[in-house]
Design a protein around this motif. Structure first.
Motif, PDB file in Angstrom:
ATOM      1  N   GLU A 150       2.339   3.514  -6.921  1.00  0.00           N
ATOM      2  CA  GLU A 150       3.401   3.054  -7.558  1.00  0.00           C
ATOM      3  C   GLU A 150       4.373   4.249  -7.988  1.00  0.00           C
ATOM      4  O   GLU A 150       3.770   5.048  -8.610  1.00  0.00           O
TER       5      GLU A 150
ATOM      6  N   VAL B  41      -2.112   0.911  -3.114  1.00  0.00           N
ATOM      7  CA  VAL B  41      -0.813   0.550  -3.601  1.00  0.00           C
ATOM      8  C   VAL B  41      -0.502   1.847  -4.375  1.00  0.00           C
ATOM      9  O   VAL B  41      -1.237   2.283  -5.391  1.00  0.00           O
TER      10      VAL B  41
ATOM     11  N   THR C 285       5.891   2.367  -3.624  1.00  0.00           N
ATOM     12  CA  THR C 285       7.022   1.919  -3.969  1.00  0.00           C
ATOM     13  C   THR C 285       8.039   3.163  -4.202  1.00  0.00           C
ATOM     14  O   THR C 285       7.635   4.054  -4.180  1.00  0.00           O
TER      15      THR C 285
ATOM     16  N   GLN D 230       5.849  -4.928  -5.978  1.00  0.00           N
ATOM     17  CA  GLN D 230       4.419  -4.615  -6.013  1.00  0.00           C
ATOM     18  C   GLN D 230       3.285  -5.229  -6.402  1.00  0.00           C
ATOM     19  O   GLN D 230       2.234  -5.539  -6.040  1.00  0.00           O
TER      20      GLN D 230
END
Ligand code: UD1
Length: 417
Positions: free
Chosen positions: A324, A322, A295, A306
């Motif tokens: 963040e 992922v 992100t 997300q």
């Protein structure tokens, strides 16, 4: 308190329409504090956060009517106070600070506390207002700002903050002289606010780039402005088509503003095409496969998508990662997805997702707005029944989500918890 009961496993088919953008509507409605004339706003989503904003505007002295997605505002005698009871339910209430300082030279705004997705300070907003000539004191948890007159300044944000850029832009349009915002947020909602202010007579250039220049004007007056469609709601519908193996035509889908998200969903195996009627989204024959997402500020992958893409990754072949980078504590949906059979491990700001063949319905708890959307997506795809509790978070940001999804085949009922 309501919960959503979702019978999973039904592919969604049909046409679904995107509402107006919550994150564009909030600052634009707060900008009505700056106006000398009545204004009409079209395509305003019907959401809890909009109701909170209108309540706050009425307390401040702006008359507001809200009917059928049209909000009419009319300036009155302004009172520079945003009380804790409202600010605590919606952090974006702090967006009244810039307009109040610009109009009245004073404002008393309750300091927004932390929230489920992190501390979310407003130091960048305050630092910029100080550079423009405001002074701040803290009294009983309220920030009290005063200035004889705001003046233009050269402001360099430490990070591209969406709310900070919007708040300072609103203050700068009525300040004396020129304000330059460097490292400004480039989000489409910042651009929509700038377009609205320009339509009222503001002098702004560079919105949508990291450097925004604002020359102060003496007054602003508006007539009618239509709020942009919600790119995060649209992205959530794209994800819904993929995770349910359905096919959706998404009307009013802001394709260009969603390009990073669309690229990722295509990488995961979705087929997404722009047509004259909207955006057509379906899962390709090879099914969902994993990808990596980090992100970032716009035009990077939005933190607000997300949690939803993680629901898709949970049922993709291969693994996904992922990362963040915008907010701390934004993995509140992970323990809930794990309750549904997802295989996810978290290390710091990174989540590793090993796709499983299917999720299993469970009782889950929504913790914030986008986490709730992720759980609804997971519930739509899961075998069996999922009960999503604490959906008041969802009602803050998705207009009639169960009605819209049921119209394309979902089986969702709203029940008392
Ligand atoms: C807005 C959106 C939210 C979205 C976020 C990031 C609205 C109403 N909300 O939130 O949905 O997730 O952008 O795209 O539009 N920060 C500071 N000091 C500040 C301001 C921000 O340290 O003074 C940090 C925040 O803690 C965060 C990062 O900067 O880590 C980005 O925050 P910001 O862009 O300001 O988010 P919001 O405007 O609160």
């Amino acid at each position: 308190m309501d919960k959503l009961r979702i019978e999973g496993g039904v592919p969604l088919h049909g046409t679904i329409a995107v509402s107006g953008s919550k994150n564009a509507a909030l600052p634009i409605l707060f900008a009505s504090i700056l106006l000398d004339s009545p204004a009409s706003f079209l395509n305003v989503p019907h959401l809890q956060d909009i109701e909170t904003t209108l309540r706050l505007l009425r307390m401040i002295g702006v008359s507001c009517e809200n009917e059928d997605h049209v909000v009419q505002t009319e300036p009155g005698n302004l009172l520079p106070e945003a009380p804790y009871d409202l600010v605590r339910t919606m952090r974006a209430s702090v967006l009244c600070l810039g307009p109040l300082l610009a109009r009245l030279g004073r404002a008393r705004v309750s300091l927004p506390g932390g929230c489920a997705i992190g501390a979310r300070p407003v130091d960048q907003h305050l630092k910029a207002f100080e550079q423009m000539g405001a002074r701040f004191d803290l009294e009983g948890g309220d920030i009290i700002g005063r200035t004889s007159r705001l003046r233009g300044a050269h402001i360099v944000f430490d990070m591209p903050t969406v709310g900070g850029t919007e708040n300072v832009m609103m203050a700068a349009v009525l300040a004396d002289g020129t304000t330059i915002l460097e490292n400004a947020a480039r989000e489409p909602e910042v651009v929509d606010l700038a377009k609205f202010l320009i339509s009222c007579g503001a002098n702004i250039v560079g919105h949508g780039t990291p450097i925004i220049t604002i020359k102060g004007v003496s007054s602003l007056s508006a007539n009618t402005y239509s709020i942009m469609p919600d790119r995060i709601e649209a992205g959530t519908f794209l994800a819904a088509a993929g995770i349910t193996k359905g096919k959706l035509l998404i009307k009013h889908c802001p394709y260009q503003e969603l390009e990073t998200v669309i690229n990722k969903l295509q990488e995961m195996g979705m087929q997404i095409t722009k047509t004259s009627e909207g955006v057509l989204a379906e899962l390709g024959k090879a099914g969902l496969h994993g990808t990596d997402v980090k992100t970032q500020p716009y035009p990077g992958f939005p933190t607000d998508m997300q949690a939803q893409i993680m629901a898709l990754m949970s049922v993709a072949s291969q693994s996904s990662i992922v990362d963040e980078r915008i907010f701390e504590n934004r993995f509140m949906h992970v323990p809930e997805l794990i309750r549904m059979g997802a295989k996810i491990t978290i290390s710091g700001h990174t989540a590793m997702i090993r796709g499983v063949s299917h999720l299993i319905g469970a009782q889950v708890m929504a913790s914030d707005l986008r986490a709730s959307a992720s759980l609804v997506l997971a519930g739509l795809a899961a075998h069996g029944t999922t009960n999503v509790r604490r959906i008041y978070h969802l009602d803050r940001g998705y207009e009639q989500i169960e009605k819209k999804l049921n119209a394309v085949g979902a089986r969702i009922t709203r029940e008392q918890q």
